[in-house]
Design a protein around this motif. Structure first.
Motif, PDB file in Angstrom:
ATOM      1  N   VAL A 121       0.931  -1.241   0.098  1.00  0.00           N
ATOM      2  CA  VAL A 121      -0.087   0.212  -0.187  1.00  0.00           C
ATOM      3  C   VAL A 121       0.862   1.208   0.032  1.00  0.00           C
ATOM      4  O   VAL A 121       1.945   1.393   0.611  1.00  0.00           O
ATOM      5  N   ALA A 122       0.659   2.247  -0.844  1.00  0.00           N
ATOM      6  CA  ALA A 122       1.206   3.564  -0.921  1.00  0.00           C
ATOM      7  C   ALA A 122       1.243   4.218   0.524  1.00  0.00           C
ATOM      8  O   ALA A 122       0.310   4.303   1.177  1.00  0.00           O
ATOM      9  N   MET A 123       2.420   4.849   0.487  1.00  0.00           N
ATOM     10  CA  MET A 123       2.589   5.850   1.924  1.00  0.00           C
ATOM     11  C   MET A 123       1.543   6.951   1.697  1.00  0.00           C
ATOM     12  O   MET A 123       1.422   7.384   0.635  1.00  0.00           O
ATOM     13  N   ARG A 124       1.222   7.462   2.696  1.00  0.00           N
ATOM     14  CA  ARG A 124       0.192   8.664   2.599  1.00  0.00           C
ATOM     15  C   ARG A 124       1.309   9.568   2.087  1.00  0.00           C
ATOM     16  O   ARG A 124       2.368  10.004   2.399  1.00  0.00           O
ATOM     17  N   PRO A 125       0.613  10.595   1.402  1.00  0.00           N
ATOM     18  CA  PRO A 125       1.124  11.710   0.676  1.00  0.00           C
ATOM     19  C   PRO A 125       2.062  12.493   1.724  1.00  0.00           C
ATOM     20  O   PRO A 125       3.115  13.076   1.471  1.00  0.00           O
ATOM     21  N   SER A 126       1.235  12.738   2.787  1.00  0.00           N
ATOM     22  CA  SER A 126       1.752  13.839   3.848  1.00  0.00           C
ATOM     23  C   SER A 126       2.910  13.236   4.445  1.00  0.00           C
ATOM     24  O   SER A 126       3.859  13.907   4.740  1.00  0.00           O
ATOM     25  N   LYS A 127       3.095  11.812   4.653  1.00  0.00           N
ATOM     26  CA  LYS A 127       4.045  11.277   5.453  1.00  0.00           C
ATOM     27  C   LYS A 127       5.290  11.310   4.377  1.00  0.00           C
ATOM     28  O   LYS A 127       6.577  11.380   4.786  1.00  0.00           O
ATOM     29  N   ARG A 128       5.006  10.893   3.183  1.00  0.00           N
ATOM     30  CA  ARG A 128       6.023  11.054   2.208  1.00  0.00           C
ATOM     31  C   ARG A 128       6.827  12.300   2.117  1.00  0.00           C
ATOM     32  O   ARG A 128       7.903  12.271   1.452  1.00  0.00           O
ATOM     33  N   ARG A 129       6.143  13.336   2.031  1.00  0.00           N
ATOM     34  CA  ARG A 129       6.480  14.537   1.729  1.00  0.00           C
ATOM     35  C   ARG A 129       7.552  14.994   2.800  1.00  0.00           C
ATOM     36  O   ARG A 129       8.609  15.747   2.586  1.00  0.00           O
ATOM     37  N   LYS A 130       7.335  14.252   4.078  1.00  0.00           N
ATOM     38  CA  LYS A 130       8.440  14.528   5.181  1.00  0.00           C
ATOM     39  C   LYS A 130       9.632  13.857   4.822  1.00  0.00           C
ATOM     40  O   LYS A 130      10.702  14.078   5.626  1.00  0.00           O
ATOM     41  N   LEU A 131       9.686  12.775   4.201  1.00  0.00           N
ATOM     42  CA  LEU A 131      11.107  11.977   3.816  1.00  0.00           C
ATOM     43  C   LEU A 131      12.143  13.186   3.451  1.00  0.00           C
ATOM     44  O   LEU A 131      12.263  14.134   2.435  1.00  0.00           O
ATOM     45  N   ASP A 132      13.467  12.832   4.056  1.00  0.00           N
ATOM     46  CA  ASP A 132      14.498  13.615   3.739  1.00  0.00           C
ATOM     47  C   ASP A 132      15.345  12.710   2.694  1.00  0.00           C
ATOM     48  O   ASP A 132      15.969  11.844   3.144  1.00  0.00           O
ATOM     49  N   LYS A 133      15.415  12.966   1.358  1.00  0.00           N
ATOM     50  CA  LYS A 133      15.945  12.278   0.730  1.00  0.00           C
ATOM     51  C   LYS A 133      17.648  12.166   0.437  1.00  0.00           C
ATOM     52  O   LYS A 133      18.144  11.338  -0.088  1.00  0.00           O
ATOM     53  N   SER A 134      18.245  13.358   1.395  1.00  0.00           N
ATOM     54  CA  SER A 134      19.438  13.334   1.571  1.00  0.00           C
ATOM     55  C   SER A 134      20.158  12.294   2.773  1.00  0.00           C
ATOM     56  O   SER A 134      21.240  11.688   2.857  1.00  0.00           O
ATOM     57  N   LYS A 135      18.979  11.653   3.374  1.00  0.00           N
ATOM     58  CA  LYS A 135      19.331  10.633   4.314  1.00  0.00           C
ATOM     59  C   LYS A 135      19.084   9.363   3.504  1.00  0.00           C
ATOM     60  O   LYS A 135      18.040   9.153   2.784  1.00  0.00           O
ATOM     61  N   PRO A 136      20.120   8.182   3.855  1.00  0.00           N
ATOM     62  CA  PRO A 136      19.836   6.891   3.183  1.00  0.00           C
ATOM     63  C   PRO A 136      18.619   6.098   3.422  1.00  0.00           C
ATOM     64  O   PRO A 136      18.321   5.677   2.308  1.00  0.00           O
ATOM     65  N   LEU A 137      18.286   6.208   4.581  1.00  0.00           N
ATOM     66  CA  LEU A 137      17.128   5.310   4.913  1.00  0.00           C
ATOM     67  C   LEU A 137      15.935   5.851   4.238  1.00  0.00           C
ATOM     68  O   LEU A 137      15.003   5.376   3.512  1.00  0.00           O
ATOM     69  N   ASP A 138      15.781   7.417   4.375  1.00  0.00           N
ATOM     70  CA  ASP A 138      14.469   7.878   3.693  1.00  0.00           C
ATOM     71  C   ASP A 138      14.409   7.821   2.089  1.00  0.00           C
ATOM     72  O   ASP A 138      13.811   7.727   1.370  1.00  0.00           O
ATOM     73  N   TRP A 139      15.864   7.925   1.647  1.00  0.00           N
ATOM     74  CA  TRP A 139      16.065   7.726  -0.085  1.00  0.00           C
ATOM     75  C   TRP A 139      15.557   6.307  -0.447  1.00  0.00           C
ATOM     76  O   TRP A 139      14.907   6.302  -1.523  1.00  0.00           O
ATOM     77  N   ILE A 140      15.749   5.395   0.564  1.00  0.00           N
ATOM     78  CA  ILE A 140      15.214   4.084   0.009  1.00  0.00           C
ATOM     79  C   ILE A 140      13.992   3.801   0.160  1.00  0.00           C
ATOM     80  O   ILE A 140      13.116   3.288  -0.526  1.00  0.00           O
ATOM     81  N   TYR A 141      13.149   4.473   1.366  1.00  0.00           N
ATOM     82  CA  TYR A 141      11.855   4.472   1.357  1.00  0.00           C
ATOM     83  C   TYR A 141      11.218   5.048   0.143  1.00  0.00           C
ATOM     84  O   TYR A 141      10.103   4.692  -0.379  1.00  0.00           O
ATOM     85  N   ASN A 142      11.794   6.379  -0.284  1.00  0.00           N
ATOM     86  CA  ASN A 142      11.147   6.826  -1.246  1.00  0.00           C
ATOM     87  C   ASN A 142      11.384   6.013  -2.729  1.00  0.00           C
ATOM     88  O   ASN A 142      10.462   6.316  -3.635  1.00  0.00           O
TER      89      ASN A 142
END
Length: 317
Positions: A235-256
């Motif tokens: 199931v897709a992540m909620r847009p509000s939660k996905r917008r908070k991902l920091d793509k400069s962080k390795p873990l958040d980049w993987i989630y994205n």
């Protein structure tokens, strides 16, 4: 002075509408569908002889493709030679189906629930030809707007409801579909009032043989429901939660990256909706009541599947 008779051979022009009807005429399994309807079709013991089943079925399908009401279909048969040709109504015909005849044929399909069997027949043919793999499904729903009132009663359809999407309110019904993720073909259709939450219908959209299922953020929590625990849900992540991902962080980049991959698969469920609304022009529910509109949508998605698989079907022959 208007000049007539320019010597043009109008039959040689391959218009887009003619090309479309020729393609659909080749891929629709006419004989199997006729065999499905024949046990329920009137034999014409009284009154005039009934029109052939294939003629009425072709007319019924043209209504779906060109979004024509029963009176509009009758007029189109009188006005457009191409439609008469596709309906196998030759020049020797002394009469054409009127709107009452067209209406009775549609009611016959509704009364015997033949639209669901038409969809099942089409899907079985596609599966037998290896066009559906059934290893995974994607589910989604779309709003089908309904008239705010009917001409006869002046009241709203009691089987529809009002719902909010974004900042807008709609009086509508919902068409829920389950789609094979490999072929993008629709295998299950359910219709509900617009206020029914997508997640309550999700388990009915699975055919039971898939191992994985994909859905948008509106289905969050579906994996916890007992009826669908046997399936691995993505199931897709909620847009509000996905917008908070920091793509400069390795873990958040993987989630994205995972969300992008899920979105690429889940997007396939939008293809049948595009054909339904853009190719066939089905933007508003035509009839009063869920039963009639469900039958209409089931037939539409059977034709959507044939349209999307037409090139593969042509190669398979």
């Amino acid at each position: 002075m208007t000049q007539l008779g320019l010597g043009l051979d109008l039959s040689t022009k391959r218009t887009r509408k003619r090309e479309f009807l020729d393609e659909m005429g080749r891929v629709v399994p006419w004989q199997k569908l006729i065999a499905l309807i024949e046990p329920h079709y009137p034999k014409g013991k009284t009154g005039g002889p009934p029109f052939p089943i294939q003629t009425m079925l072709r007319i019924h399908f043209m209504q779906q493709w060109f979004s024509l009401s029963d009176p509009a279909m009758e007029e189109a048969l009188h006005d457009i030679p191409l439609y008469r040709e596709f309906a196998l109504l030759g020049t020797g015909m002394t009469r054409l189906p009127d709107e009452s005849t067209i209406l009775r044929f549609r009611h016959l399909l509704e009364a015997h629930k033949l639209s669901a069997r038409i969809l099942a027949t089409v899907n079985k043919i596609l599966h037998d030809k290896g066009l559906t793999l059934k290893v995974g499904s994607a589910v989604d729903a779309t709003l089908i707007s309904a008239p705010s009132s009917t001409r006869k009663s002046g009241t709203r359809d009691p089987e529809r409801s009002q719902t909010q999407k974004g900042r807008s309110w709609y009086f509508a019904m919902k068409a829920h579909i389950g789609v094979d993720v490999e072929s993008r073909l629709v295998h299950t259709v359910k219709c509900t009032p617009a206020n029914v939450h997508d997640i309550t219908v999700a388990h009915k959209l699975l055919h039971g043989k898939e191992k994985v299922a994909f859905a948008d953020a509106g289905y969050a929590g579906i994996e916890k429901r007992g009826k669908t625990k046997a399936v691995q849900w993505h199931v897709a992540m909620r847009p509000s939660k996905r917008r908070k991902l920091d793509k400069s962080k390795p873990l958040d980049w993987i989630y994205n990256k995972i969300e992008r991959l899920k979105a690429g698969v889940r997007a396939k469920v939008e293809h049948p909706f595009r054909v339904l609304k853009c190719q066939f022009g089905y933007l508003k529910a035509r009839y009063r009541g869920l039963v009639k509109n469900t039958a209409h949508i089931e037939t539409q998605f059977a034709l959507v599947n044939l349209w999307m698989a037409r090139k593969a079907l042509a190669k398979a022959k």
